[in-house]
Design a protein around this motif. Structure first.
Motif, PDB file in Angstrom:
ATOM      1  N   UNK A 172       0.825  -1.202   0.000  1.00  8.51           N
ATOM      2  CA  UNK A 172       0.000   0.000   0.000  1.00  8.51           C
ATOM      3  C   UNK A 172       0.858   1.250   0.000  1.00  8.51           C
ATOM      4  N   UNK A 173       1.956   1.225   0.761  1.00  6.21           N
ATOM      5  CA  UNK A 173       2.862   2.371   0.796  1.00  6.21           C
ATOM      6  C   UNK A 173       3.469   2.625  -0.581  1.00  6.21           C
ATOM      7  N   UNK A 174       3.883   1.566  -1.277  1.00  2.00           N
ATOM      8  CA  UNK A 174       4.405   1.729  -2.632  1.00  2.00           C
ATOM      9  C   UNK A 174       3.351   2.325  -3.553  1.00  2.00           C
ATOM     10  N   UNK A 175       2.142   1.762  -3.517  1.00  2.00           N
ATOM     11  CA  UNK A 175       1.087   2.256  -4.406  1.00  2.00           C
ATOM     12  C   UNK A 175       0.727   3.704  -4.091  1.00  2.00           C
ATOM     13  N   UNK A 176       0.666   4.038  -2.808  1.00  4.03           N
ATOM     14  CA  UNK A 176       0.340   5.416  -2.430  1.00  4.03           C
ATOM     15  C   UNK A 176       1.415   6.382  -2.910  1.00  4.03           C
ATOM     16  N   UNK A 177       2.669   6.022  -2.701  1.00  2.15           N
ATOM     17  CA  UNK A 177       3.765   6.883  -3.143  1.00  2.15           C
ATOM     18  C   UNK A 177       3.772   7.037  -4.660  1.00  2.15           C
ATOM     19  N   UNK A 178       3.533   5.945  -5.369  1.00  5.68           N
ATOM     20  CA  UNK A 178       3.498   6.004  -6.831  1.00  5.68           C
ATOM     21  C   UNK A 178       2.338   6.846  -7.354  1.00  5.68           C
ATOM     22  N   UNK A 179       1.315   7.042  -6.520  1.00  6.12           N
ATOM     23  CA  UNK A 179       0.191   7.904  -6.883  1.00  6.12           C
ATOM     24  C   UNK A 179       0.374   9.323  -6.352  1.00  6.12           C
ATOM     25  N   UNK A 180       1.549   9.611  -5.831  1.00  5.92           N
ATOM     26  CA  UNK A 180       1.918  10.950  -5.342  1.00  5.92           C
ATOM     27  C   UNK A 180       1.232  11.362  -4.050  1.00  5.92           C
ATOM     28  N   UNK A 181       0.773  10.399  -3.254  1.00  5.04           N
ATOM     29  CA  UNK A 181       0.380  10.717  -1.887  1.00  5.04           C
ATOM     30  C   UNK A 181       1.637  10.808  -1.030  1.00  5.04           C
ATOM     31  N   UNK A 182       1.590  11.684  -0.007  1.00  2.00           N
ATOM     32  CA  UNK A 182       2.623  11.651   1.026  1.00  2.00           C
ATOM     33  C   UNK A 182       2.310  10.451   1.919  1.00  2.00           C
ATOM     34  N   UNK A 183       3.299   9.692   2.316  1.00  2.00           N
ATOM     35  CA  UNK A 183       3.098   8.443   3.057  1.00  2.00           C
ATOM     36  C   UNK A 183       3.759   8.532   4.423  1.00  2.00           C
ATOM     37  N   UNK A 202      10.116  -1.400   7.112  1.00  4.67           N
ATOM     38  CA  UNK A 202      10.130  -0.027   7.605  1.00  4.67           C
ATOM     39  C   UNK A 202      11.353   0.731   7.092  1.00  4.67           C
ATOM     40  N   UNK A 203      12.471   0.041   6.977  1.00  6.58           N
ATOM     41  CA  UNK A 203      13.667   0.683   6.423  1.00  6.58           C
ATOM     42  C   UNK A 203      13.431   1.097   4.978  1.00  6.58           C
ATOM     43  N   UNK A 204      12.809   0.227   4.192  1.00 10.16           N
ATOM     44  CA  UNK A 204      12.518   0.560   2.799  1.00 10.16           C
ATOM     45  C   UNK A 204      11.578   1.758   2.705  1.00 10.16           C
ATOM     46  N   UNK A 205      10.546   1.774   3.540  1.00  6.78           N
ATOM     47  CA  UNK A 205       9.632   2.916   3.536  1.00  6.78           C
ATOM     48  C   UNK A 205      10.401   4.195   3.827  1.00  6.78           C
ATOM     49  N   UNK A 206      11.256   4.157   4.844  1.00  8.84           N
ATOM     50  CA  UNK A 206      11.943   5.367   5.281  1.00  8.84           C
ATOM     51  C   UNK A 206      12.916   5.905   4.244  1.00  8.84           C
ATOM     52  N   UNK A 207      13.436   5.036   3.395  1.00 11.05           N
ATOM     53  CA  UNK A 207      14.398   5.474   2.382  1.00 11.05           C
ATOM     54  C   UNK A 207      13.748   5.871   1.060  1.00 11.05           C
ATOM     55  N   UNK A 208      12.610   5.250   0.729  1.00  9.53           N
ATOM     56  CA  UNK A 208      12.088   5.387  -0.627  1.00  9.53           C
ATOM     57  C   UNK A 208      10.656   5.903  -0.726  1.00  9.53           C
ATOM     58  N   UNK A 209       9.865   5.789   0.349  1.00 14.52           N
ATOM     59  CA  UNK A 209       8.424   6.001   0.191  1.00 14.52           C
ATOM     60  C   UNK A 209       7.845   7.103   1.056  1.00 14.52           C
ATOM     61  N   UNK A 210       8.451   7.406   2.185  1.00 16.75           N
ATOM     62  CA  UNK A 210       7.865   8.414   3.060  1.00 16.75           C
ATOM     63  C   UNK A 210       8.474   8.384   4.439  1.00 16.75           C
ATOM     64  N   UNK A 211       7.677   8.789   5.422  1.00 13.71           N
ATOM     65  CA  UNK A 211       8.141   8.885   6.796  1.00 13.71           C
ATOM     66  C   UNK A 211       7.714   7.664   7.599  1.00 13.71           C
ATOM     67  N   UNK A 212       8.569   7.234   8.501  1.00  8.62           N
ATOM     68  CA  UNK A 212       8.233   6.238   9.509  1.00  8.62           C
ATOM     69  C   UNK A 212       8.248   6.958  10.850  1.00  8.62           C
ATOM     70  N   UNK A 213       7.102   6.975  11.508  1.00 13.89           N
ATOM     71  CA  UNK A 213       6.972   7.718  12.769  1.00 13.89           C
ATOM     72  C   UNK A 213       6.268   6.874  13.815  1.00 13.89           C
ATOM     73  N   UNK A 214       6.398   7.264  15.065  1.00  9.23           N
ATOM     74  CA  UNK A 214       5.581   6.695  16.128  1.00  9.23           C
ATOM     75  C   UNK A 214       4.296   7.507  16.233  1.00  9.23           C
TER      76      UNK A 214
END
Length: 242
Positions: A172-183, A202-214
């Motif tokens: 879902x994170x990949x698809x959202x990012x590819x659709x230009x949503x902030x993730x 989570x590492x992949x998200x943080x490098x390529x797709x958006x923010x990883x937060x608590x």
């Protein structure tokens, strides 16, 4: 602002991520928190036992989200009876590959069948929340109307919680990012197959797709953010998370 970059907590400049942090243009998308994954029974058709411990924290976070006027979308897998979407058509890849690691899943054919108990929500869904059914593969965008719903609400940022981190959340994170949503993926409110794959996702998200937060950090950012747009204002103070 604190976020996780390659699984290390870092202090970031919130001003550089202002477009990620506007609560008025954000929706929380909660993925597959239903009995088909979370039921504590031997016939659970696609068990995700690690995700059971985030049910109460997700409910608490969603209460705080509602109090702030931020929108919530619950997405769940639902397949037509008879298996035409899956086992009696072109089966999902996970049905053959996942058991190579976890072993046979005795009731897997019952997973997500429309009208069955396995599609019942485990996390709390309130009347003001939005729902998206019909997720039939790994991404919450496929083949659902999630993208239509988000764009029609003028959503720009999606905040993901639920499971699996390395499967449906990551897709879902990949698809959202590819659709230009902030993730934004909430590190404390997602669970993966195991800690290793969870960390990798989570590492992949943080490098390529958006923010990883608590989740607490995100709520703090929202509570301190100037509100832009037409999202409804909170009517009461937001409750503390468990």
């Amino acid at each position: 602002m604190k976020a996780w970059v390659y699984n290390e907590e870092r202090e970031l400049d919130a001003a550089q991520f202002a477009d990620y942090l506007n609560p008025a243009t954000t929706a929380v998308v909660s993925i597959d928190m239903h009995r088909g994954h979370l039921d504590d029974s031997p016939d659970c058709p696609c068990p995700a036992p690690r995700a059971r411990d985030v049910v109460a924290p997700i409910d608490g976070f969603h209460d705080a989200v509602r109090a702030l006027g931020v929108r919530i979308v619950h997405v769940r897998s639902v397949l037509r009876p008879g298996g035409v979407d899956d086992i009696n058509g072109i089966p999902s890849a996970w049905r053959r590959t996942f058991p190579l690691h976890v072993g046979e899943i005795p009731n897997a054919d019952a997973h997500a069948i429309e009208g069955s108990k396995w599609t019942e929500w485990v996390t709390r869904v309130e009347p003001g929340d939005m729902r998206v059914d019909g997720k039939r593969r790994l991404s919450a965008f496929y083949p659902t109307d999630l993208d239509f719903l988000l764009r029609n609400q003028r959503i720009e940022t999606v905040v993901l919680d639920g499971g699996f981190t390395d499967c449906c959340v990551l897709n879902t994170a990949f698809d959202a990012s590819n659709r230009n949503y902030r993730v934004i993926v909430l590190r404390d409110l997602v669970r993966g197959t195991d800690p290793h794959l969870e960390g990798a996702a989570l590492a992949m998200v943080s490098l390529h797709l958006g923010l990883v937060m608590d989740s607490r950090e995100l709520l703090d950012q929202w509570r301190g953010a100037p509100r832009h747009g037409s999202s409804p204002s909170p009517s009461s103070p937001s409750p503390s998370l468990p």
